[in-house]
Design a protein around this motif. Structure first.
Motif, PDB file in Angstrom:
ATOM      1  N   VAL A  42       0.373  -0.979   0.163  1.00 22.65           N
ATOM      2  CA  VAL A  42      -0.115  -0.094   0.289  1.00 22.65           C
ATOM      3  C   VAL A  42       0.767   1.126   0.105  1.00 22.65           C
ATOM      4  O   VAL A  42       0.762   2.240  -0.899  1.00 22.65           O
ATOM      5  CB  VAL A  42      -0.692  -0.053   0.950  1.00 22.65           C
ATOM      6  CG1 VAL A  42      -2.101   1.500   1.331  1.00 22.65           C
ATOM      7  CG2 VAL A  42      -2.128  -1.063   1.171  1.00 22.65           C
ATOM      8  N   PRO A  43       1.576   1.779   1.044  1.00 28.03           N
ATOM      9  CA  PRO A  43       2.567   2.321   1.214  1.00 28.03           C
ATOM     10  C   PRO A  43       3.636   2.660  -0.233  1.00 28.03           C
ATOM     11  O   PRO A  43       3.627   3.705  -1.601  1.00 28.03           O
ATOM     12  CB  PRO A  43       3.620   2.785   2.044  1.00 28.03           C
ATOM     13  CG  PRO A  43       2.700   1.470   3.001  1.00 28.03           C
ATOM     14  CD  PRO A  43       2.667   0.311   1.467  1.00 28.03           C
ATOM     15  N   ALA A  44       3.707   1.740  -1.088  1.00 26.66           N
ATOM     16  CA  ALA A  44       4.549   2.106  -2.343  1.00 26.66           C
ATOM     17  C   ALA A  44       3.595   2.447  -3.810  1.00 26.66           C
ATOM     18  O   ALA A  44       4.038   3.037  -4.653  1.00 26.66           O
ATOM     19  CB  ALA A  44       5.302   0.607  -3.110  1.00 26.66           C
ATOM     20  N   ILE A  45       2.041   1.334  -3.684  1.00 28.02           N
ATOM     21  CA  ILE A  45       1.460   2.355  -4.605  1.00 28.02           C
ATOM     22  C   ILE A  45       0.674   3.532  -3.970  1.00 28.02           C
ATOM     23  O   ILE A  45       0.646   4.093  -4.997  1.00 28.02           O
ATOM     24  CB  ILE A  45      -0.124   1.551  -4.575  1.00 28.02           C
ATOM     25  CG1 ILE A  45       1.029  -0.668  -4.688  1.00 28.02           C
ATOM     26  CG2 ILE A  45      -1.490   1.481  -5.747  1.00 28.02           C
ATOM     27  CD1 ILE A  45      -0.649  -1.736  -4.539  1.00 28.02           C
ATOM     28  N   SER A  46       0.588   3.893  -2.939  1.00 29.44           N
ATOM     29  CA  SER A  46       0.397   5.705  -2.596  1.00 29.44           C
ATOM     30  C   SER A  46       1.283   6.334  -3.095  1.00 29.44           C
ATOM     31  O   SER A  46       0.898   7.294  -4.169  1.00 29.44           O
ATOM     32  CB  SER A  46       0.041   5.256  -1.646  1.00 29.44           C
ATOM     33  OG  SER A  46      -1.217   4.799  -1.164  1.00 29.44           O
ATOM     34  N   GLY A  47       2.646   5.717  -3.549  1.00 28.99           N
ATOM     35  CA  GLY A  47       3.743   6.486  -3.827  1.00 28.99           C
ATOM     36  C   GLY A  47       3.917   6.976  -5.350  1.00 28.99           C
ATOM     37  O   GLY A  47       4.223   7.934  -5.721  1.00 28.99           O
ATOM     38  N   ALA A  48       3.411   5.477  -5.529  1.00 25.60           N
ATOM     39  CA  ALA A  48       3.389   5.285  -7.509  1.00 25.60           C
ATOM     40  C   ALA A  48       2.904   6.116  -7.901  1.00 25.60           C
ATOM     41  O   ALA A  48       2.821   6.691  -9.161  1.00 25.60           O
ATOM     42  CB  ALA A  48       4.191   4.338  -7.409  1.00 25.60           C
ATOM     43  N   LEU A  49       1.431   6.118  -7.778  1.00 22.54           N
ATOM     44  CA  LEU A  49       0.362   6.172  -8.389  1.00 22.54           C
ATOM     45  C   LEU A  49      -0.642   7.442  -7.494  1.00 22.54           C
ATOM     46  O   LEU A  49      -1.438   8.017  -8.330  1.00 22.54           O
ATOM     47  CB  LEU A  49      -0.684   4.491  -8.779  1.00 22.54           C
ATOM     48  CG  LEU A  49      -0.201   3.728  -8.853  1.00 22.54           C
ATOM     49  CD1 LEU A  49      -0.975   2.350  -8.958  1.00 22.54           C
ATOM     50  CD2 LEU A  49       0.136   4.063 -10.454  1.00 22.54           C
ATOM     51  N   SER A  50      -0.345   7.773  -6.804  1.00 25.05           N
ATOM     52  CA  SER A  50      -0.771   8.823  -5.942  1.00 25.05           C
ATOM     53  C   SER A  50      -2.761   8.735  -6.129  1.00 25.05           C
ATOM     54  O   SER A  50      -3.374   9.667  -6.079  1.00 25.05           O
ATOM     55  CB  SER A  50      -1.067  10.032  -6.250  1.00 25.05           C
ATOM     56  OG  SER A  50       0.529  10.021  -6.345  1.00 25.05           O
ATOM     57  N   PRO A  51      -2.839   7.757  -5.363  1.00 21.10           N
ATOM     58  CA  PRO A  51      -4.593   6.954  -5.578  1.00 21.10           C
ATOM     59  C   PRO A  51      -5.069   8.256  -4.428  1.00 21.10           C
ATOM     60  O   PRO A  51      -5.244   8.312  -3.047  1.00 21.10           O
ATOM     61  CB  PRO A  51      -4.798   5.411  -5.240  1.00 21.10           C
ATOM     62  CG  PRO A  51      -3.628   5.869  -3.742  1.00 21.10           C
ATOM     63  CD  PRO A  51      -2.365   6.112  -5.085  1.00 21.10           C
ATOM     64  N   SER A  52      -6.603   8.268  -4.235  1.00 23.97           N
ATOM     65  CA  SER A  52      -7.180   8.814  -3.155  1.00 23.97           C
ATOM     66  C   SER A  52      -7.719   8.347  -2.800  1.00 23.97           C
ATOM     67  O   SER A  52      -7.160   6.091  -2.250  1.00 23.97           O
ATOM     68  CB  SER A  52      -8.610   9.008  -3.732  1.00 23.97           C
ATOM     69  OG  SER A  52      -9.039   8.196  -3.770  1.00 23.97           O
ATOM     70  N   GLY A  53      -8.060   8.413  -0.778  1.00 20.60           N
ATOM     71  CA  GLY A  53      -8.820   7.161  -0.257  1.00 20.60           C
ATOM     72  C   GLY A  53      -9.618   6.480  -0.699  1.00 20.60           C
ATOM     73  O   GLY A  53      -9.425   5.320  -0.417  1.00 20.60           O
ATOM     74  N   THR A  54     -10.238   6.994  -0.822  1.00 24.10           N
ATOM     75  CA  THR A  54     -11.421   5.529  -1.915  1.00 24.10           C
ATOM     76  C   THR A  54     -10.694   5.031  -1.840  1.00 24.10           C
ATOM     77  O   THR A  54     -11.130   3.700  -2.574  1.00 24.10           O
ATOM     78  CB  THR A  54     -12.847   6.333  -2.425  1.00 24.10           C
ATOM     79  OG1 THR A  54     -13.679   7.090  -1.634  1.00 24.10           O
ATOM     80  CG2 THR A  54     -13.977   5.707  -2.721  1.00 24.10           C
ATOM     81  N   GLN A  55      -9.923   5.021  -4.042  1.00 24.52           N
ATOM     82  CA  GLN A  55      -9.167   4.592  -4.486  1.00 24.52           C
ATOM     83  C   GLN A  55      -8.123   3.322  -3.768  1.00 24.52           C
ATOM     84  O   GLN A  55      -8.403   2.924  -4.663  1.00 24.52           O
ATOM     85  CB  GLN A  55      -8.320   5.466  -4.991  1.00 24.52           C
ATOM     86  CG  GLN A  55      -9.595   6.404  -6.834  1.00 24.52           C
ATOM     87  CD  GLN A  55      -8.408   6.891  -7.951  1.00 24.52           C
ATOM     88  OE1 GLN A  55      -7.021   7.474  -6.943  1.00 24.52           O
ATOM     89  NE2 GLN A  55      -8.845   7.491  -9.494  1.00 24.52           N
ATOM     90  N   LEU A  56      -8.190   4.067  -3.322  1.00 18.99           N
ATOM     91  CA  LEU A  56      -6.976   3.716  -2.309  1.00 18.99           C
ATOM     92  C   LEU A  56      -7.638   1.848  -1.534  1.00 18.99           C
ATOM     93  O   LEU A  56      -7.063   0.801  -1.216  1.00 18.99           O
ATOM     94  CB  LEU A  56      -5.785   4.039  -1.111  1.00 18.99           C
ATOM     95  CG  LEU A  56      -5.384   2.682  -0.519  1.00 18.99           C
ATOM     96  CD1 LEU A  56      -3.839   1.914  -1.444  1.00 18.99           C
ATOM     97  CD2 LEU A  56      -4.827   3.796   0.545  1.00 18.99           C
ATOM     98  N   LEU A  57      -8.671   2.515  -1.211  1.00 16.78           N
ATOM     99  CA  LEU A  57      -9.690   1.517  -0.320  1.00 16.78           C
ATOM    100  C   LEU A  57     -10.088   0.409  -1.935  1.00 16.78           C
ATOM    101  O   LEU A  57     -10.626  -0.995  -1.476  1.00 16.78           O
ATOM    102  CB  LEU A  57     -10.703   1.772   0.295  1.00 16.78           C
ATOM    103  CG  LEU A  57     -10.512   1.750   1.648  1.00 16.78           C
ATOM    104  CD1 LEU A  57     -12.122   3.080   2.348  1.00 16.78           C
ATOM    105  CD2 LEU A  57     -10.075   1.292   2.454  1.00 16.78           C
ATOM    106  N   TRP A  58     -10.266   0.550  -2.527  1.00 11.34           N
ATOM    107  CA  TRP A  58     -11.561   0.174  -3.980  1.00 11.34           C
ATOM    108  C   TRP A  58     -10.087  -0.684  -4.739  1.00 11.34           C
ATOM    109  O   TRP A  58     -10.279  -2.089  -5.220  1.00 11.34           O
ATOM    110  CB  TRP A  58     -11.557   0.751  -5.153  1.00 11.34           C
ATOM    111  CG  TRP A  58     -13.183   1.689  -5.117  1.00 11.34           C
ATOM    112  CD1 TRP A  58     -13.593   2.779  -4.379  1.00 11.34           C
ATOM    113  CD2 TRP A  58     -14.122   0.310  -4.546  1.00 11.34           C
ATOM    114  NE1 TRP A  58     -14.742   2.471  -4.416  1.00 11.34           N
ATOM    115  CE2 TRP A  58     -15.408   1.423  -4.818  1.00 11.34           C
ATOM    116  CE3 TRP A  58     -14.851  -1.123  -5.112  1.00 11.34           C
ATOM    117  CZ2 TRP A  58     -16.267   0.740  -4.217  1.00 11.34           C
ATOM    118  CZ3 TRP A  58     -15.121  -1.639  -4.816  1.00 11.34           C
ATOM    119  CH2 TRP A  58     -16.939  -0.496  -4.612  1.00 11.34           C
TER     120      TRP A  58
END
Length: 505
Positions: A42-58
């Motif tokens: 999750v941290p690496a994906i967040s850093g690379a793709l910059s998803p919103s909180g909702t997108q991250l949950l999806w």
């Protein structure tokens, strides 16, 4: 011909039976590794793709959500056309889509790839459990086989953080999805050589409306839970209404059918319903815990992905060990007592987080995770076996699909319910520097990973203040979600103790 196929599946030699089980462990390991690795990524994906909180949950939820909606139809399909055939189709599709997911360039593409993985994953899981039911007709052998099958989930969870940690430290986040390709090759080869084909000799007719109804029973329900803090109230109420209406329509249609997709009368069997409850709550507890503890270890305690995985390994190993130990314990004390004990330990684990881990101390978090691992290991093996033994072997695909649906709905709810509550509390508690613009504030408020990304561009004093506030807000959310999870596990233990007779073995 169908009856001959089913009979062949039940008269394999001892060595062939256990070799076939070995082959069936690969898709189980794959699904377990995939879920655990994703939590750590999750941290690496967040850093690379910059998803919103909702997108991250999806990104996390869409796979088990689709999986849960299609497990019953895919279990029925396996009963009808052949469980091995469905398993191998699912394995091929899963490997191909995993390779595509590894190279997603934005959050939407990753969500789409995860949805497609859910479709093919739904072909894998019911087929593995239903094949075990047919390969091992002897009750004692079958319970041992199911224990090994269930422990493979824990084994995958052990391998996931370690292998994933190594990959994330040396490669990009997409490398964790490429794990599926080498893991599924032994299944494709061994499946053709060792697995017998089996199917229901008297399958029900294909009922497209029932398939639609069961999908629209599960999908809107989970969506309503996920979105109740972000969507207008009428959207949430509409989703729940659609879910309830579809569920009622599905049940009525199955009751009226001469040969239904699912014999819903099975739910009147106390052992069957109680076992499903244990299955759902056990996975709910495990997945919800992993969701927040993996972020705490990496983003608050400052551990690398590999170190975080190693810290969680003892708890995951205990899950696997006690999955196997539960078999002799059940023989001595009875399966219901062991399953209820497992749920009680899950409640204790979350209580430890609330009362002893309020400081966010890693020792107490890991101690709680070990207790949780023991509880989940004790309950999951026996609940799956109890579900299978409640139905004839010819209906094992549908029964295992129901069991797997409970498993995956538990996984979805573990993240959807606990994750949504955690994110809501986090957003309410977080204090951001006044100098931040609206976009930066929104990113910091949506996820803990977002706060860490924003902090990298701030002056040292503001960054330190933001990270301290984020850590406090996140851990406060963990305490609240842990309290809720502890109560749920305790209530489930009481309910199961009342509805399953102690004499049930």
């Amino acid at each position: 011909m169908s009856s001959q196929i089913t009979e062949r599946a039940s008269t394999l030699s001892r060595s062939r039976r256990w070799a076939a089980l070995t082959v069936l462990l690969f898709p189980v390991l794959l699904v377990s590794v995939d879920n655990t690795v994703l939590s750590f990524a999750v941290p690496a994906i967040s850093g690379a793709l910059s998803p919103s909180g909702t997108q991250l949950l999806w990104i996390i939820d869409i796979y088990p959500l689709i999986l849960a909606g299609l497990l019953v139809p895919m279990g029925f399909l396996g009963d009808r056309i052949g469980r091995r055939k469905v398993l191998l189709i699912g394995a091929t599709g899963f490997a191909l889509i995993s390779a595509l997911a590894a190279f997603a360039t934005d959050a939407f593409q990753l969500v789409l790839a995860r949805a497609l993985l859910g479709i093919f994953g739904a072909m894998l899981m019911p087929a593995t459990l239903s094949l075990i039911r047919n390969i091992f007709p002897d009750a004692k052998e079958r319970r041992t086989a199911v224990a090994i099958w269930a422990s493979a989930f824990s084994g995958g969870a052990v391998l996931g953080p370690i292998i994933g940690g190594l990959l994330l430290e040396h490669f990009w986040w997409g490398s964790v999805f490429l794990l599926a390709v080498p893991m599924l090759l032994p299944l494709l080869i061994g499946g053709l050589l060792l697995l017998p084909e089996s199917k229901d000799p008297n399958p029900g007719r294909v009922d497209p409306l029932s398939i639609v109804l069961v999908i629209f029973t599960l999908l809107p329900f989970v969506y309503a839970i996920k979105s109740f803090t972000t969507e207008p109230l009428y959207v949430v109420i509409g989703a729940v209404a659609l879910s309830v209406a579809s569920g009622v329509g599905f049940v009525r249609r199955q009751l009226a059918a001469a040969n239904p997709m699912i014999d819903v009368r099975l739910f009147s069997n106390a052992a069957f319903s109680g076992a499903l409850t244990v299955n759902l709550i056990g996975v709910f507890s495990l997945v919800g815990f992993i969701y927040f503890v993996s972020q705490h270890l990496q983003l608050i305690a400052g551990h690398s992905p590999l170190d975080a995985g190693l810290l969680m390994t003892p708890g995951l190993v205990l899950t696997m060990v006690f999955g196997l130990v539960s078999v002799p314990l059940a023989a001595r004390f009875g399966a219901p007592a062991i399953m209820v004990g497992g749920l009680m330990l899950s409640a204790v684990a979350y209580a430890v987080v609330v009362f002893a881990g309020s400081s966010g101390d890693v020792f107490w978090l890991m101690a709680a995770f070990c207790v949780l691992g023991i509880g989940v290991g004790m309950s999951e093996t026996l609940s799956n076996d109890m579900v299978l033994t409640a139905v004839p072997a010819s209906k094992s695909g549908a029964a295992s699909a129901i069991s797997e649906t409970a498993y995956e709905v538990g996984a979805v709810l573990g993240v959807a319910v606990l994750g949504t509550i955690l994110n809501t509390v986090y957003a309410a508690q977080l204090k951001v520097p006044e100098a931040l613009d609206a976009a930066a504030t929104q990113a910091a408020v949506e996820t803990l990973s977002g706060a860490h990304q924003i902090a990298q561009g701030l002056p040292a004093d503001q960054a330190q203040a933001l990270l301290a506030s984020a850590a406090h807000a996140f851990d406060h959310g963990v305490l609240i979600t842990s309290s809720i999870a502890a109560v749920l596990a305790l209530v489930a233990a009481i309910v199961v103790a009342r509805i399953i007779k102690p004499a049930t073995r």
